[in-house]
Design a protein around this motif. Structure first.
Motif, PDB file in Angstrom:
ATOM      1  N   CYS A   6      51.773  64.659  72.681  1.00 43.77           N
ATOM      2  CA  CYS A   6      52.217  66.055  72.604  1.00 43.77           C
ATOM      3  C   CYS A   6      51.439  66.851  73.644  1.00 43.77           C
ATOM      4  O   CYS A   6      50.209  66.763  73.686  1.00 43.77           O
ATOM      5  CB  CYS A   6      51.980  66.616  71.201  1.00 43.77           C
ATOM      6  SG  CYS A   6      52.324  68.380  71.052  1.00 43.77           S
ATOM      7  N   ARG A  12      49.770  61.505  69.178  1.00 49.31           N
ATOM      8  CA  ARG A  12      50.030  61.475  67.741  1.00 49.31           C
ATOM      9  C   ARG A  12      51.038  60.360  67.446  1.00 49.31           C
ATOM     10  O   ARG A  12      51.784  59.927  68.304  1.00 49.31           O
ATOM     11  CB  ARG A  12      50.610  62.803  67.244  1.00 49.31           C
ATOM     12  CG  ARG A  12      49.729  64.016  67.463  1.00 49.31           C
ATOM     13  CD  ARG A  12      48.530  63.983  66.516  1.00 49.31           C
ATOM     14  NE  ARG A  12      47.831  65.241  66.461  1.00 49.31           N
ATOM     15  CZ  ARG A  12      46.827  65.586  67.244  1.00 49.31           C
ATOM     16  NH1 ARG A  12      46.393  64.769  68.162  1.00 49.31           N
ATOM     17  NH2 ARG A  12      46.233  66.760  67.101  1.00 49.31           N
ATOM     18  N   GLU A  16      55.497  61.838  63.434  1.00 43.53           N
ATOM     19  CA  GLU A  16      55.312  63.287  63.442  1.00 43.53           C
ATOM     20  C   GLU A  16      56.373  64.014  64.269  1.00 43.53           C
ATOM     21  O   GLU A  16      56.406  65.238  64.277  1.00 43.53           O
ATOM     22  CB  GLU A  16      53.932  63.645  64.013  1.00 43.53           C
ATOM     23  CG  GLU A  16      52.774  63.229  63.154  1.00 43.53           C
ATOM     24  CD  GLU A  16      51.450  63.803  63.648  1.00 43.53           C
ATOM     25  OE1 GLU A  16      51.459  64.748  64.468  1.00 43.53           O
ATOM     26  OE2 GLU A  16      50.412  63.298  63.199  1.00 43.53           O
ATOM     27  N   HIS A  59      57.636  68.521  67.690  1.00 40.26           N
ATOM     28  CA  HIS A  59      56.475  68.032  66.943  1.00 40.26           C
ATOM     29  C   HIS A  59      56.536  68.640  65.540  1.00 40.26           C
ATOM     30  O   HIS A  59      55.848  69.603  65.214  1.00 40.26           O
ATOM     31  CB  HIS A  59      55.181  68.405  67.660  1.00 40.26           C
ATOM     32  CG  HIS A  59      54.005  67.659  67.152  1.00 40.26           C
ATOM     33  ND1 HIS A  59      52.765  67.769  67.730  1.00 40.26           N
ATOM     34  CD2 HIS A  59      53.849  66.779  66.126  1.00 40.26           C
ATOM     35  CE1 HIS A  59      51.907  67.000  67.071  1.00 40.26           C
ATOM     36  NE2 HIS A  59      52.551  66.395  66.092  1.00 40.26           N
ATOM     37  N   SER A  60      57.359  68.064  64.706  1.00 37.41           N
ATOM     38  CA  SER A  60      57.683  68.620  63.385  1.00 37.41           C
ATOM     39  C   SER A  60      56.520  68.588  62.403  1.00 37.41           C
ATOM     40  O   SER A  60      56.419  69.448  61.539  1.00 37.41           O
ATOM     41  CB  SER A  60      58.883  67.895  62.787  1.00 37.41           C
ATOM     42  OG  SER A  60      58.618  66.517  62.662  1.00 37.41           O
ATOM     43  N   ALA A  61      55.630  67.622  62.518  1.00 40.79           N
ATOM     44  CA  ALA A  61      54.514  67.514  61.572  1.00 40.79           C
ATOM     45  C   ALA A  61      53.193  67.922  62.221  1.00 40.79           C
ATOM     46  O   ALA A  61      52.125  67.553  61.750  1.00 40.79           O
ATOM     47  CB  ALA A  61      54.417  66.099  61.029  1.00 40.79           C
ATOM     48  N   GLY A  62      53.287  68.682  63.299  1.00 38.53           N
ATOM     49  CA  GLY A  62      52.082  69.111  63.997  1.00 38.53           C
ATOM     50  C   GLY A  62      52.183  70.569  64.379  1.00 38.53           C
ATOM     51  O   GLY A  62      52.320  71.445  63.523  1.00 38.53           O
ATOM     52  N   ARG A  64      54.605  72.137  65.698  1.00 34.14           N
ATOM     53  CA  ARG A  64      55.963  72.647  65.512  1.00 34.14           C
ATOM     54  C   ARG A  64      56.519  73.283  66.793  1.00 34.14           C
ATOM     55  O   ARG A  64      57.241  74.259  66.767  1.00 34.14           O
ATOM     56  CB  ARG A  64      56.041  73.609  64.335  1.00 34.14           C
ATOM     57  CG  ARG A  64      55.572  72.950  63.039  1.00 34.14           C
ATOM     58  CD  ARG A  64      55.944  73.671  61.799  1.00 34.14           C
ATOM     59  NE  ARG A  64      57.346  73.974  61.641  1.00 34.14           N
ATOM     60  CZ  ARG A  64      58.308  73.129  61.246  1.00 34.14           C
ATOM     61  NH1 ARG A  64      58.009  71.873  61.003  1.00 34.14           N
ATOM     62  NH2 ARG A  64      59.539  73.525  61.108  1.00 34.14           N
TER      63      ARG A  64
END
Length: 109
Positions: A6, A12, A16, A59-62, A64
């Motif tokens: 990312c 990551r 994620e 980056h949906s679980a970070g 965003r």
């Protein structure tokens, strides 16, 4: 496991992230002059190359945030990631940031 670098958070795990499809697609316009065929082409038709491809990722679980990536569709290896609005760096550049020496970003671990 696939590691994705990312541009905001660093390397990551792939779980994620979410792929948002092909990047750098220009919306046709002005809207009152776009034909049905042009609009359909914009909405439904995308490249599906064998080899390097430019994609949008979230980056949906970070953090965003959305970013772009140059990824090989055969090996799934991320060659480089870069922020939205930036030009794609040379494909030969490493996807590993200088701040994380030894990281295997964009590689399969």
């Amino acid at each position: 496991m696939l590691l994705i670098d990312c541009p905001f958070c660093g390397p990551r795990a792939e779980i994620e992230f979410r792929c948002g499809g092909e990047s750098h697609i220009q919306r046709p316009g002005p809207h009152d002059r776009v034909s049905d065929a042009e609009w359909a082409d914009y909405l439904f038709y995308r490249e599906n190359p064998k080899g390097e491809h430019r994609e949008r990722w979230f980056h949906s679980a970070g953090c965003r945030r959305w970013f772009n990536a140059a990824r090989d569709t055969v090996t799934h290896r991320f060659r480089v990631t870069y922020k939205m609005g930036d030009a794609c760096p040379e494909a030969g550049e490493s996807a590993v940031s200088e701040a994380a020496p030894g990281a295997v970003a964009g590689g399969i671990v």
